[in-house]
Design an enzyme around this catalytic site. Sequence first.
Site, PDB file in Angstrom:
ATOM      1  CG  LEU A  82      -1.683  -1.312   1.276  1.00 41.74           C
ATOM      2  CD1 LEU A  82      -2.300  -1.537   2.890  1.00 41.74           C
ATOM      3  CD2 LEU A  82      -2.819  -1.340   0.214  1.00 41.74           C
ATOM      4  N   PRO A  83       0.415   2.627  -0.385  1.00 33.95           N
ATOM      5  CG  PRO A  83      -0.795   3.742  -1.983  1.00 33.95           C
ATOM      6  CD  PRO A  83      -0.934   2.735  -0.956  1.00 33.95           C
ATOM      7  CB  THR A 113       7.809   2.062   2.364  1.00 32.42           C
ATOM      8  OG1 THR A 113       8.574   1.078   1.686  1.00 32.42           O
ATOM      9  CG2 THR A 113       8.859   2.908   3.232  1.00 32.42           C
ATOM     10  CE  LYS A 188      12.022   1.133   0.423  1.00 26.83           C
ATOM     11  NZ  LYS A 188      10.782   0.748  -0.068  1.00 26.83           N
ATOM     12  CE  LYS A 263       5.879   6.283   1.625  1.00 24.24           C
ATOM     13  NZ  LYS A 263       5.163   4.990   1.578  1.00 24.24           N
TER      14      LYS A 263
END
Length: 315
Positions: A82-83, A113, A188, A263
Amino acid sequence: MLAGKRSFSVCSRTMASKTPVGFIGLGNMGNPMAKNLVKHGYPVIVYDVFPEACKEFQDLGAQVTESPADVAERADRIITMLPSSPHAKEVYTGGNGILKKVKKGSLLIDSSTIDPAVSKELAKAAEKTGAVFMDAPVSGGVGAARAGNLTFMVGGVEQEFNAAKELLTCMGSNVVYCGEVGTGQAAKICNNMLLAISMIGTAETMNLGIRLGLDPKLLAKILNMSSGRCWSSDTYNPVPGVMEGVPSANNYQGGFGTTLMAKDLGLAQISATSTKTPVPLGSQAHQIYRMMCAKGYALKDFSAVFQFLREEESL
């Protein structure tokens, strides 16, 4: 820590079993990841907020559902891609979320992430239902997702790692256990902060060299046999015409979007603030990618920072 009995319910499954796998989020990364599960013989049950994203999978024989809760009702192993953190919260804990109908002992793997704190929050919510949540964000981009060569950074209860690895190795060539829930996300965002900094550095260097009269292909060749070599220079060069098969060769289309990089850098900033860690270059990179988003680069690949720097002489 999950109770031993609940933990065992996942680990005791036959590892080679081809029982259905749920997959939620069929965007640029999720689409090829889910296809690799299909290629490895897994029956896949899919959901995406955009129904048209599911049609291709319906044609491949996958079951298409109406909500994340429906996926949880039909599969006891679910992967989400998912975003952002709000999307992950909605998919897991929303009105039609996974946790509304999840079966006890289900394995939930989130490859989005997101903020490590949100991963921990979702893990606690999953534990209350008797399910196991692991964070497993990826590195490698769309090309690696298509080729099945992603790197997965996994956080969660160590006893569940092999159960997760069974699925993740269908989509990646490296699956690394990082520690408790949230440590996959930590790895990450650290990686992506370094990637952003190195991409900006590569773009600045290439731009300077070109203005000094160097041929960009020659400069890239020299960098890549010298101490300045990095992934951004030798595998994903941001200068059009230097490499084939990368976004810079296609008007910066595809790849890893500038919005997503901004983001991820924002997540790194939040973590740096909470841990009182000085990240001056990470902060500067965040500002640059935010400016790019405001100036029409939001949907372009993050390597478009080269084009941005060429046009922004005021920087």
